[in-house]
Design a protein around this motif. Structure first.
Motif, PDB file in Angstrom:
ATOM      1  N   GLY A  29      27.389  32.127 -23.723  1.00 21.26           N
ATOM      2  CA  GLY A  29      28.280  31.545 -22.736  1.00 21.26           C
ATOM      3  C   GLY A  29      27.539  31.054 -21.510  1.00 21.26           C
ATOM      4  O   GLY A  29      26.450  30.485 -21.615  1.00 21.26           O
ATOM      5  N   SER A  48      30.797  39.733 -12.872  1.00 22.14           N
ATOM      6  CA  SER A  48      31.745  39.398 -13.939  1.00 22.14           C
ATOM      7  C   SER A  48      32.051  40.613 -14.812  1.00 22.14           C
ATOM      8  O   SER A  48      33.184  40.789 -15.270  1.00 22.14           O
ATOM      9  CB  SER A  48      31.235  38.228 -14.781  1.00 22.14           C
ATOM     10  OG  SER A  48      30.069  38.568 -15.487  1.00 22.14           O
ATOM     11  N   LEU A  66      41.508  35.851 -16.448  1.00 25.20           N
ATOM     12  CA  LEU A  66      40.441  35.005 -16.963  1.00 25.20           C
ATOM     13  C   LEU A  66      41.018  33.764 -17.645  1.00 25.20           C
ATOM     14  O   LEU A  66      40.535  32.650 -17.433  1.00 25.20           O
ATOM     15  CB  LEU A  66      39.560  35.780 -17.941  1.00 25.20           C
ATOM     16  CG  LEU A  66      38.359  34.972 -18.439  1.00 25.20           C
ATOM     17  CD1 LEU A  66      37.136  35.841 -18.532  1.00 25.20           C
ATOM     18  CD2 LEU A  66      38.654  34.308 -19.768  1.00 25.20           C
ATOM     19  N   ALA A  70      40.459  29.940 -16.739  1.00 24.95           N
ATOM     20  CA  ALA A  70      39.893  29.061 -17.767  1.00 24.95           C
ATOM     21  C   ALA A  70      40.760  27.821 -17.949  1.00 24.95           C
ATOM     22  O   ALA A  70      40.237  26.704 -18.047  1.00 24.95           O
ATOM     23  CB  ALA A  70      39.762  29.816 -19.087  1.00 24.95           C
ATOM     24  N   HIS A  77      35.439  27.188 -23.698  1.00 23.87           N
ATOM     25  CA  HIS A  77      34.578  28.273 -24.182  1.00 23.87           C
ATOM     26  C   HIS A  77      35.151  29.622 -23.764  1.00 23.87           C
ATOM     27  O   HIS A  77      35.276  30.543 -24.574  1.00 23.87           O
ATOM     28  CB  HIS A  77      33.163  28.072 -23.638  1.00 23.87           C
ATOM     29  CG  HIS A  77      32.139  28.961 -24.254  1.00 23.87           C
ATOM     30  ND1 HIS A  77      32.079  30.311 -24.030  1.00 23.87           N
ATOM     31  CD2 HIS A  77      31.113  28.681 -25.102  1.00 23.87           C
ATOM     32  CE1 HIS A  77      31.074  30.825 -24.691  1.00 23.87           C
ATOM     33  NE2 HIS A  77      30.472  29.864 -25.352  1.00 23.87           N
ATOM     34  N   SER A  78      35.513  29.761 -22.487  1.00 22.50           N
ATOM     35  CA  SER A  78      36.111  31.010 -21.993  1.00 22.50           C
ATOM     36  C   SER A  78      37.427  31.303 -22.697  1.00 22.50           C
ATOM     37  O   SER A  78      37.707  32.446 -23.070  1.00 22.50           O
ATOM     38  CB  SER A  78      36.359  30.935 -20.481  1.00 22.50           C
ATOM     39  OG  SER A  78      35.162  30.969 -19.773  1.00 22.50           O
ATOM     40  N   TRP A  79      38.242  30.271 -22.848  1.00 17.02           N
ATOM     41  CA  TRP A  79      39.541  30.454 -23.499  1.00 17.02           C
ATOM     42  C   TRP A  79      39.337  30.985 -24.920  1.00 17.02           C
ATOM     43  O   TRP A  79      39.967  31.964 -25.324  1.00 17.02           O
ATOM     44  CB  TRP A  79      40.322  29.143 -23.517  1.00 17.02           C
ATOM     45  CG  TRP A  79      41.697  29.294 -24.065  1.00 17.02           C
ATOM     46  CD1 TRP A  79      42.066  29.278 -25.377  1.00 17.02           C
ATOM     47  CD2 TRP A  79      42.891  29.532 -23.316  1.00 17.02           C
ATOM     48  NE1 TRP A  79      43.423  29.474 -25.499  1.00 17.02           N
ATOM     49  CE2 TRP A  79      43.948  29.624 -24.244  1.00 17.02           C
ATOM     50  CE3 TRP A  79      43.172  29.647 -21.969  1.00 17.02           C
ATOM     51  CZ2 TRP A  79      45.279  29.834 -23.863  1.00 17.02           C
ATOM     52  CZ3 TRP A  79      44.487  29.854 -21.574  1.00 17.02           C
ATOM     53  CH2 TRP A  79      45.517  29.955 -22.522  1.00 17.02           C
ATOM     54  N   HIS A  82      38.240  34.623 -25.095  1.00 18.82           N
ATOM     55  CA  HIS A  82      39.113  35.677 -24.579  1.00 18.82           C
ATOM     56  C   HIS A  82      40.570  35.601 -25.052  1.00 18.82           C
ATOM     57  O   HIS A  82      41.324  36.537 -24.795  1.00 18.82           O
ATOM     58  CB  HIS A  82      39.059  35.693 -23.048  1.00 18.82           C
ATOM     59  CG  HIS A  82      37.788  36.284 -22.546  1.00 18.82           C
ATOM     60  ND1 HIS A  82      37.654  37.627 -22.289  1.00 18.82           N
ATOM     61  CD2 HIS A  82      36.576  35.714 -22.311  1.00 18.82           C
ATOM     62  CE1 HIS A  82      36.422  37.862 -21.891  1.00 18.82           C
ATOM     63  NE2 HIS A  82      35.738  36.719 -21.902  1.00 18.82           N
ATOM     64  N   PHE A 155      35.617  33.996 -12.273  1.00 17.20           N
ATOM     65  CA  PHE A 155      35.899  33.312 -13.532  1.00 17.20           C
ATOM     66  C   PHE A 155      35.863  31.796 -13.356  1.00 17.20           C
ATOM     67  O   PHE A 155      35.491  31.064 -14.272  1.00 17.20           O
ATOM     68  CB  PHE A 155      37.245  33.764 -14.097  1.00 17.20           C
ATOM     69  CG  PHE A 155      37.311  35.241 -14.393  1.00 17.20           C
ATOM     70  CD1 PHE A 155      36.189  35.957 -14.784  1.00 17.20           C
ATOM     71  CD2 PHE A 155      38.508  35.929 -14.265  1.00 17.20           C
ATOM     72  CE1 PHE A 155      36.253  37.323 -15.053  1.00 17.20           C
ATOM     73  CE2 PHE A 155      38.588  37.291 -14.535  1.00 17.20           C
ATOM     74  CZ  PHE A 155      37.460  37.989 -14.923  1.00 17.20           C
ATOM     75  N   ALA A 159      33.502  29.199 -15.353  1.00 12.70           N
ATOM     76  CA  ALA A 159      34.089  28.015 -15.987  1.00 12.70           C
ATOM     77  C   ALA A 159      33.336  26.753 -15.583  1.00 12.70           C
ATOM     78  O   ALA A 159      33.061  25.883 -16.418  1.00 12.70           O
ATOM     79  CB  ALA A 159      35.569  27.899 -15.610  1.00 12.70           C
TER      80      ALA A 159
END
Length: 194
Positions: A29, A48, A66, A70, A77-79, A82, A155, A159
């Motif tokens: 990430g 984080s 988060l 996102a 990517h974060s979505w 998580h 976050f 992002a």
């Protein structure tokens, strides 16, 4: 990813990579880019980790925080990393799918509705109105509210790193946002923005 592969590391950089691997299993990430600034990476990884594992908010609300950040910053990517974690923590899948489509998520739990309203006002409007603030303070208390604001900032930073440096998207995941493809915003009335 826009940054070239790291071919040489000094001792500090190698030690940081080993610490990240020990804590996270791999350098993944946003940390793929952040390792190029080792001191920043170390601090941001610690922050984080606190936001995700130790903040005064319960895990369900940490994951939701988060995902709201996102979505606000189109961080696919974060979505992807998580979404299932949030569902496993108890956030309603259908509500998150609506959030991904920029629709009213219609959360059934009051703490999720309050968190969403607070986070959306802070992230998109840059201020939180008095009624929203009072509701969030009553729901979460001072400590968790401070953690919430710091988590949103953390976050959001991650992002921005993911999107700016175009950290690789997992091809196994369907793009989560209908208005974003790769690292471009698209829409029904406009061409993809480069």
């Amino acid at each position: 990813m826009r940054l070239a592969d790291i071919t040489e590391q000094n001792g500090d950089e190698a030690a940081l990579r080993e610490r990240l691997i020990a804590r996270r299993g791999a350098v993944v990430g946003p940390f793929q880019a952040l390792v190029r600034s080792p001191r920043l990476c170390e601090h941001l990884e610690t922050l984080s980790t606190y936001c995700m594992r130790e903040s005064a908010l319960p895990l369900r609300l940490r994951e939701l925080t988060l995902l709201i950040a996102a979505r606000a910053f189109d961080a696919q990517h974060s979505w992807n990393a998580h979404f299932e974690k949030a569902v496993a923590a108890g956030v309603d899948r259908a509500s998150l799918e609506r959030l991904a489509r920029r629709q009213d998520p219609d959360f059934t739990r009051s703490d999720e509705r309050i968190l969403h309203r607070f986070a959306t006002e802070a992230l998109l409007g840059h201020f939180v109105d008095d009624d929203t603030y009072a509701a969030a303070l009553a729901e979460f208390g001072e400590s968790a509210l401070v953690d919430l604001v710091a988590s949103l900032g953390t976050f959001t930073t991650l992002a921005m790193v993911l999107n700016t440096f175009q950290i690789d998207l997992d091809p196994a995941h369907e793009p989560p946002f209908p208005d974003v493809r790769d690292f471009r915003r698209i829409g029904p009335d406009r061409k993809a923005q480069q």
